[in-house]
Design a protein around this motif. Structure first.
Motif, PDB file in Angstrom:
ATOM      1  N   LEU A   1       0.839  -1.188   0.000  1.00 29.55           N
ATOM      2  CA  LEU A   1       0.000   0.000   0.000  1.00 29.55           C
ATOM      3  C   LEU A   1       0.878   1.242   0.000  1.00 29.55           C
ATOM      4  O   LEU A   1       1.699   1.431   0.882  1.00 29.55           O
ATOM      5  CB  LEU A   1      -0.907   0.028   1.235  1.00 29.55           C
ATOM      6  CG  LEU A   1      -1.754  -1.218   1.486  1.00 29.55           C
ATOM      7  CD1 LEU A   1      -2.644  -1.025   2.714  1.00 29.55           C
ATOM      8  CD2 LEU A   1      -2.613  -1.551   0.265  1.00 29.55           C
ATOM      9  N   VAL A   2       0.720   2.080  -0.997  1.00 27.82           N
ATOM     10  CA  VAL A   2       1.504   3.305  -1.123  1.00 27.82           C
ATOM     11  C   VAL A   2       0.541   4.488  -1.152  1.00 27.82           C
ATOM     12  O   VAL A   2      -0.439   4.467  -1.893  1.00 27.82           O
ATOM     13  CB  VAL A   2       2.337   3.297  -2.418  1.00 27.82           C
ATOM     14  CG1 VAL A   2       3.158   4.580  -2.523  1.00 27.82           C
ATOM     15  CG2 VAL A   2       3.229   2.074  -2.480  1.00 27.82           C
TER      16      VAL A   2
ATOM     17  N   VAL B   1      -1.376  -1.224  -4.288  1.00 19.52           N
ATOM     18  CA  VAL B   1      -2.364  -0.145  -4.254  1.00 19.52           C
ATOM     19  C   VAL B   1      -1.624   1.176  -4.106  1.00 19.52           C
ATOM     20  O   VAL B   1      -0.849   1.350  -3.159  1.00 19.52           O
ATOM     21  CB  VAL B   1      -3.347  -0.320  -3.083  1.00 19.52           C
ATOM     22  CG1 VAL B   1      -4.251   0.904  -2.972  1.00 19.52           C
ATOM     23  CG2 VAL B   1      -4.173  -1.579  -3.259  1.00 19.52           C
ATOM     24  N   ILE B   2      -1.799   2.070  -5.075  1.00 16.90           N
ATOM     25  CA  ILE B   2      -1.227   3.411  -4.967  1.00 16.90           C
ATOM     26  C   ILE B   2      -2.413   4.368  -4.889  1.00 16.90           C
ATOM     27  O   ILE B   2      -3.206   4.449  -5.824  1.00 16.90           O
ATOM     28  CB  ILE B   2      -0.339   3.739  -6.181  1.00 16.90           C
ATOM     29  CG1 ILE B   2       0.776   2.693  -6.299  1.00 16.90           C
ATOM     30  CG2 ILE B   2       0.243   5.145  -6.053  1.00 16.90           C
ATOM     31  CD1 ILE B   2       1.644   2.858  -7.528  1.00 16.90           C
TER      32      ILE B   2
ATOM     33  N   PRO C   1       2.150   1.715   4.664  1.00 21.38           N
ATOM     34  CA  PRO C   1       3.555   1.623   5.057  1.00 21.38           C
ATOM     35  C   PRO C   1       4.459   2.572   4.276  1.00 21.38           C
ATOM     36  O   PRO C   1       5.519   2.958   4.775  1.00 21.38           O
ATOM     37  CB  PRO C   1       3.935   0.173   4.749  1.00 21.38           C
ATOM     38  CG  PRO C   1       2.669  -0.545   4.489  1.00 21.38           C
ATOM     39  CD  PRO C   1       1.644   0.457   4.088  1.00 21.38           C
ATOM     40  N   HIS C   2       4.041   2.947   3.055  1.00 21.55           N
ATOM     41  CA  HIS C   2       4.934   3.696   2.180  1.00 21.55           C
ATOM     42  C   HIS C   2       4.217   4.947   1.699  1.00 21.55           C
ATOM     43  O   HIS C   2       3.033   4.894   1.392  1.00 21.55           O
ATOM     44  CB  HIS C   2       5.320   2.818   0.983  1.00 21.55           C
ATOM     45  CG  HIS C   2       6.562   3.265   0.292  1.00 21.55           C
ATOM     46  ND1 HIS C   2       7.804   2.742   0.594  1.00 21.55           N
ATOM     47  CD2 HIS C   2       6.758   4.174  -0.684  1.00 21.55           C
ATOM     48  CE1 HIS C   2       8.718   3.339  -0.178  1.00 21.55           C
ATOM     49  NE2 HIS C   2       8.110   4.203  -0.959  1.00 21.55           N
ATOM     50  N   ALA C   3       4.917   6.076   1.645  1.00 20.75           N
ATOM     51  CA  ALA C   3       4.229   7.308   1.235  1.00 20.75           C
ATOM     52  C   ALA C   3       5.134   8.202   0.403  1.00 20.75           C
ATOM     53  O   ALA C   3       6.360   8.192   0.542  1.00 20.75           O
ATOM     54  CB  ALA C   3       3.739   8.076   2.461  1.00 20.75           C
TER      55      ALA C   3
ATOM     56  N   ALA D   1       6.582   6.874   8.211  1.00 19.87           N
ATOM     57  CA  ALA D   1       6.989   7.643   9.388  1.00 19.87           C
ATOM     58  C   ALA D   1       8.062   8.669   9.025  1.00 19.87           C
ATOM     59  O   ALA D   1       8.063   9.798   9.512  1.00 19.87           O
ATOM     60  CB  ALA D   1       7.496   6.702  10.485  1.00 19.87           C
ATOM     61  N   GLU D   2       8.983   8.268   8.141  1.00 21.38           N
ATOM     62  CA  GLU D   2      10.046   9.206   7.747  1.00 21.38           C
ATOM     63  C   GLU D   2       9.542  10.241   6.747  1.00 21.38           C
ATOM     64  O   GLU D   2       9.823  11.431   6.878  1.00 21.38           O
ATOM     65  CB  GLU D   2      11.219   8.432   7.127  1.00 21.38           C
ATOM     66  CG  GLU D   2      11.923   7.521   8.108  1.00 21.38           C
ATOM     67  CD  GLU D   2      12.827   6.507   7.385  1.00 21.38           C
ATOM     68  OE1 GLU D   2      13.346   6.849   6.302  1.00 21.38           O
ATOM     69  OE2 GLU D   2      12.968   5.391   7.904  1.00 21.38           O
TER      70      GLU D   2
END
Lengths: 296, 250
Positions: free
Chosen positions: B38-39, B196-197, B211-213, B227-228
């Protein structure tokens, strides 16, 4: 008045046969085009477009005569010029699309009326504006057949692209359907059908043959295909009734057809089982009564 | 069928720039987006989230730069890439049923002319079942709840045969239970190796579940583990020009 006087006798005249055939043919294509106009919320835009064709038609008539091809060329030029000019103005100035389109179509329409009234007799102007059933010649009928045939053919071939273009344009792009052809093609088809409907309907009311049956069908059904079929059937029925009324009463054929179609529309707006006014009122009334009961 | 090997695909964006007329919507974005999870695309209104989604789909002309997935231009990746529109962008009064919308998922493969075969019908039936929409297949789409409407477009994407899903603000307008249900569903997809983006403006939701952004403000502010990427310093950079709006900031 017997059935014979009411229906059969009028249809023994060649001009009535041609007028009726032309109206029924254009009802079929008009139902398709009107459905797209309504679903894309372009009903008023379509009406404006129809009015803006007048100067092109009038000029063609004056310069070349009243052959359908000349009228078509004039109408296409006027329609495309109005659409292009207003698109350009709304993109490059602060005017929004509705304002620029509204301004240009009024100018075009006034220019058309000036042209017709300068050149012809007053009677001609009325025929231009409201339709004249005696005016439907064999060439006009041929044009109506060509317009209807082309429209139905394109809708049958491109129906997936048309549905996605209205319903979800971004998905249409990812599916590989191009949008550019849709807008240009739709404009050309609409003008073609409007010109073909000119003799019967007149410039002012021509769009009624497209819009009213589609709006009626939209109030009555939940599938695109059903809507197209119902709109076509309603258009054919309403224009037949309107033509006969026009024949017997002497009312111009354009208003007679639009009023017949309007009767169906108002009935649907009131009585449609899912989307009619009466049902909405009934639901609101039931809700209020329920609230009052709870309050007691 | 959605396991394993796709997980190591990476979207590579190099200097991706998009102008609408004179307005710059995306400014030299260089980033890598890993598939298989998931992004979230995050940023203020007008930051270019939707534009980036459409660029990833491959049909929006880039003013400069390029996007590749593996060695491929995204345009050549259909039907693997599926687009899920914002609910607000769709005409819900269109006379169409749930089943018909899901069946549209087969149109990219079939084009304008080819007819549905048994295998196409089977994919549509399977997608309706997976998203628990089979009983609603004949309903007009306006009669669905917000969560069901969102699931209908996910089902269309599944019927397409996609494994990479590009979602535009999927949580907009959903109530709490529909939001929870959708998160649960997307987490299930993550476990199956689907990608999923999603463009999302709700930072709390992204922090909790994505988890990823990527953080955007026309240009790329940060990308990486959520988080970063969404550190206070980065958020200040992304939102500094904006008048604070209640709820827009954590």
């Amino acid at each position: 008045m017997s059935l014979h006087d009411l229906i059969i006798e009028p249809l023994s005249h060649g001009f009535m046969q041609r007028g009726l055939a032309s109206a029924v043919l254009l009802s079929i294509s008009g139902g398709l085009l009107g459905s797209v106009l309504i679903l894309r919320r372009m009903a008023l835009m379509g009406d404006a477009l129809a009015h803006s064709l007048l100067p092109g038609i009038a000029l063609a008539w004056l310069l070349v005569g009243r052959g359908p091809l000349a009228l078509l060329a004039g109408a296409l030029t006027a329609g495309l010029l109005t659409a292009l000019a207003s698109a350009l103005l709304s993109r490059l100035s602060r005017l929004k699309e509705d304002a620029s389109f509204g301004a240009f179509f009024l100018i075009a329409y006034a220019g058309g009326i000036a042209l017709v009234s300068q050149a012809g007799t007053r009677l001609d102007l009325l025929h231009f504006l409201f339709g004249h059933i005696l005016g439907v010649g064999p060439a006009d009928l041929a044009l109506a057949a060509a317009a209807a045939g082309l429209t139905v053919l394109l809708f049958a071939l491109l129906r997936r692209g048309i549905v996605l273009e209205i319903f979800d344009p971004v998905f249409a792009r990812t599916a590989g359907f191009r949008g550019g052809w849709f807008h240009a093609g739709f404009l050309v088809l609409a003008v073609l059908n409007l010109v073909a409907a000119l003799q019967t309907m007149g410039v002012i009311l021509a769009l009624g043959l497209f819009l009213l049956p589609a709006a009626t069908a939209y109030l009555w059904c939940d599938r695109f295909r059903t809507m197209l079929a119902l709109a076509a059937a309603l258009g054919a029925t309403g224009s037949t009734a309107g033509l006969l009324w026009s024949y017997h009463s002497g009312l111009a054929s354009g208003p007679a057809i639009v009023l017949s179609l309007g009767l169906g529309f108002i009935f649907a707006a009131l009585a449609s089982p899912r989307y009619g006014l009466l049902r909405a009122l009934h639901l609101a009334w039931r809700e209020r009564r329920a609230v009052r009961h709870t309050a007691d | 069928m959605h396991s394993g090997h796709h997980q190591h695909d990476i979207f590579r964006l190099r200097d991706v720039t998009v102008h609408y007329g004179r307005r710059c919507a995306l400014d030299r974005i260089t980033a890598q987006i890993p598939c298989g999870g998931l992004v979230a695309l995050v940023g203020p209104n007008g930051a270019g989230k939707s534009t980036l989604l459409r660029s990833l789909l491959g049909w929006l002309p880039l003013t400069a730069g390029e996007i590749r997935l593996g060695d491929h231009h995204p345009r050549h990746l259909h039907p693997r890439l599926a687009y899920v529109p914002q609910r607000a962008e769709v005409e819900w009064d269109f006379p169409v049923s749930v089943g018909e919308v899901v069946a549209q998922g087969r149109w990219p493969a079939l084009g304008l002319f080819r007819r549905f075969r048994d295998s196409d019908h089977a994919l549509v039936t399977k997608a309706l079942a997976e998203l628990e929409l089979a009983p609603l297949a004949d309903e007009q789409i306006r009669r669905l709840s917000g969560g069901q409407q969102q699931r209908m477009f996910l089902a269309r994407a599944v019927a397409q045969g996609a494994d990479i899903f590009l979602l535009d603000e999927p949580f907009n307008g959903l109530d709490l239970s529909a939001t929870a249900e959708l998160i649960h569903l997307l987490q299930g997809w993550q476990a199956q190796g689907r990608t999923v983006i999603a463009a999302i403006h709700d930072l709390a939701l992204v922090r909790a579940h994505f988890p990823h952004a990527l953080l955007l403000d026309t240009r790329l502010i940060a990308a990486g583990p959520t988080a970063e990427a969404l550190s206070d310093a980065n958020l200040d950079l992304a939102y500094r020009h904006r008048v604070p709006v209640l709820g827009a900031r954590p």
